[in-house]
Design a protein around this motif. Sequence first.
Motif, PDB file in Angstrom:
ATOM      1  N   LEU A 126       8.389   6.413 -13.530  1.00  0.00           N
ATOM      2  CA  LEU A 126       9.533   6.963 -14.267  1.00  0.00           C
ATOM      3  C   LEU A 126       9.269   6.963 -15.773  1.00  0.00           C
ATOM      4  CD1 LEU A 126      12.612   5.472 -12.371  1.00  0.00           C
ATOM      5  CD2 LEU A 126      11.707   7.810 -12.300  1.00  0.00           C
ATOM      6  N   LEU A 127       8.702   5.846 -16.293  1.00  0.00           N
ATOM      7  CA  LEU A 127       8.419   5.748 -17.728  1.00  0.00           C
ATOM      8  C   LEU A 127       7.398   6.790 -18.165  1.00  0.00           C
ATOM      9  CD1 LEU A 127       8.348   1.859 -18.045  1.00  0.00           C
ATOM     10  CD2 LEU A 127       9.936   3.382 -19.237  1.00  0.00           C
ATOM     11  N   ARG A 128       6.383   7.051 -17.318  1.00  0.00           N
ATOM     12  CA  ARG A 128       5.358   8.034 -17.692  1.00  0.00           C
ATOM     13  C   ARG A 128       5.897   9.464 -17.597  1.00  0.00           C
ATOM     14  NH1 ARG A 128       1.670   6.479 -21.017  1.00  0.00           N
ATOM     15  NH2 ARG A 128       0.610   8.397 -20.498  1.00  0.00           N
ATOM     16  N   LEU A 155       7.728  -2.285  -9.686  1.00  0.00           N
ATOM     17  CA  LEU A 155       6.793  -2.128 -10.811  1.00  0.00           C
ATOM     18  C   LEU A 155       6.196  -0.723 -10.847  1.00  0.00           C
ATOM     19  CD1 LEU A 155       5.049  -5.613 -10.638  1.00  0.00           C
ATOM     20  CD2 LEU A 155       6.362  -4.729 -12.570  1.00  0.00           C
ATOM     21  N   PHE A 156       5.684  -0.238  -9.692  1.00  0.00           N
ATOM     22  CA  PHE A 156       5.059   1.088  -9.671  1.00  0.00           C
ATOM     23  C   PHE A 156       6.113   2.163  -9.949  1.00  0.00           C
ATOM     24  CE2 PHE A 156       1.718  -0.485  -6.326  1.00  0.00           C
ATOM     25  CZ  PHE A 156       1.250  -1.395  -7.253  1.00  0.00           C
ATOM     26  N   GLY A 157       7.314   1.987  -9.375  1.00  0.00           N
ATOM     27  CA  GLY A 157       8.390   2.957  -9.599  1.00  0.00           C
ATOM     28  C   GLY A 157       8.777   3.031 -11.069  1.00  0.00           C
ATOM     29  N   LEU A 185       0.809  -1.224   0.000  1.00  0.00           N
ATOM     30  CA  LEU A 185       0.000   0.000   0.000  1.00  0.00           C
ATOM     31  C   LEU A 185       0.845   1.279   0.000  1.00  0.00           C
ATOM     32  CD1 LEU A 185      -2.936   0.846  -0.151  1.00  0.00           C
ATOM     33  CD2 LEU A 185      -3.156   0.508   2.296  1.00  0.00           C
ATOM     34  N   PRO A 186       1.912   1.378   0.820  1.00  0.00           N
ATOM     35  CA  PRO A 186       2.721   2.618   0.772  1.00  0.00           C
ATOM     36  C   PRO A 186       3.329   2.876  -0.624  1.00  0.00           C
ATOM     37  CG  PRO A 186       3.201   1.394   2.774  1.00  0.00           C
ATOM     38  CD  PRO A 186       2.341   0.501   1.924  1.00  0.00           C
ATOM     39  N   ALA A 187       3.752   1.826  -1.332  1.00  0.00           N
ATOM     40  CA  ALA A 187       4.304   2.015  -2.685  1.00  0.00           C
ATOM     41  C   ALA A 187       3.238   2.577  -3.621  1.00  0.00           C
ATOM     42  CB  ALA A 187       4.828   0.687  -3.235  1.00  0.00           C
ATOM     43  N   LEU A 188       1.987   2.153  -3.437  1.00  0.00           N
ATOM     44  CA  LEU A 188       0.895   2.665  -4.276  1.00  0.00           C
ATOM     45  C   LEU A 188       0.636   4.138  -3.978  1.00  0.00           C
ATOM     46  CD1 LEU A 188      -1.354   2.301  -6.338  1.00  0.00           C
ATOM     47  CD2 LEU A 188      -2.794   1.341  -4.542  1.00  0.00           C
TER      48      LEU A 188
END
Lengths: 157, 157, 157
Positions: A114-116, A108-110, A19-22
């Motif tokens: 970065l890609l966006r 994955l989220f990171g 959850l914190p990564a999200l």
Amino acid sequence: MNPTDLTSLSPSLATLPALPALVAALVALFAKTTLTSVLQVLARLRAGVFPIPEDARLLRKKQADAEAPFVRRCANVWRNDTENLPLFFALAVVYVLLGASAEAARLLFGSYVLLRYAHSAVFLLGLQPWRALLYLSGMAVCWVIAWKSLLLAGLMG
Amino acid sequence: MNPTDLTSLSPSLATLPALPALVAALVALFAKTTLTSVLQVLARLRAGVFPIPEDARLLRKKQADAEAPFVRRCANVWRNDTENLPLFFALAVVYVLLGASAEAARLLFGSYVLLRYAHSAVFLLGLQPWRALLYLSGMAVCWVIAWKSLLLAGLMG
Amino acid sequence: MNPTDLTSLSPSLATLPALPALVAALVALFAKTTLTSVLQVLARLRAGVFPIPEDARLLRKKQADAEAPFVRRCANVWRNDTENLPLFFALAVVYVLLGASAEAARLLFGSYVLLRYAHSAVFLLGLQPWRALLYLSGMAVCWVIAWKSLLLAGLMG
């Protein structure tokens, strides 16, 4: 405050380690779209081109038929985000709810964030084939999240 | 049925006190976008202007190059919603999952819903600078939710 | 691996029985939008019409004023999805969090996915009044999810 204290406050944090990564990814993407809006408004003011009549009146300009080129570019970034971010949000929420690990989610989220950011930058600068490659890479990350969610949900055998 | 009975039915309601406020906000915003669609269809029928060929054929009209002005205005409201609502949805879901209190959620989600209803109304009526002010206020509410989520997730020290 | 083993891995699956149905629906809709993107890129390459200057340069074509007709059709499908899918995602996540049953979720999410696939197909083929009917049916499914969520949250008395 350390994470152990927090889990005593929120039962979700104890059972949903990703959850914190999200939260971090969402806030970073919200910052990006906020920045796009700011850029678009500044570009519209600078060009002095206003296709919406009450905007033209407010700034005492003639109403224009179409937006200025850089304002259109910002609108293209926004359109691309509205097509892609909601699917990422939905997949990411479900992936977190399925009990994804904090490490996998951070990676994955990171990567997606970065890609966006890079996609928006090269779209504003008008660089191809980088825009296409970054778009496809962002989509690939979402497909990895989708695949891992199918596995976690027990839907792939 | 009182809330105490309900928590025995749904384990989420026991641990996620802000969930009912999110349901109410979502349904209110869904009602707003449904209303925008209805308005847009009525405006298109009334103007008799159809840029999509099969729509023109269905209504026995000539295909038009562009939408009528009020239909374009509805499309602008929709575009603005597609740029803003998904970020609110994602932030709000995460905020609820982090164990936000029912009171804080009611205040923040309720403010956002009212600001977006007012934003759509002044956009349809063509009132500036109110549209800009209401847009910025809605963004500010989202940033408060983002900030509180960062705190609840233990990401701000 | 059977579902009973999985619930020992993920606490959410034990308390949120509709979560696998949501994962399946999300992935199916993500596949649909990915397909729309592929179709749009192929149509743009085939027509050789590129309104964004760096795209025209990359493919050694003259910059065009507007997209080719079938590319515009794909853009209309995308726009319709950006207006509708995020609301479905948000309502569906909340419905799952409220403890919806797996059976009800499979029926509602499955119907929505089928209706949106059919909507995209008839939009690309230019078939009316089928597009309007499928659009309204998709909206109706979302309203059923909204209504059931209000009931589960104890907000309707």
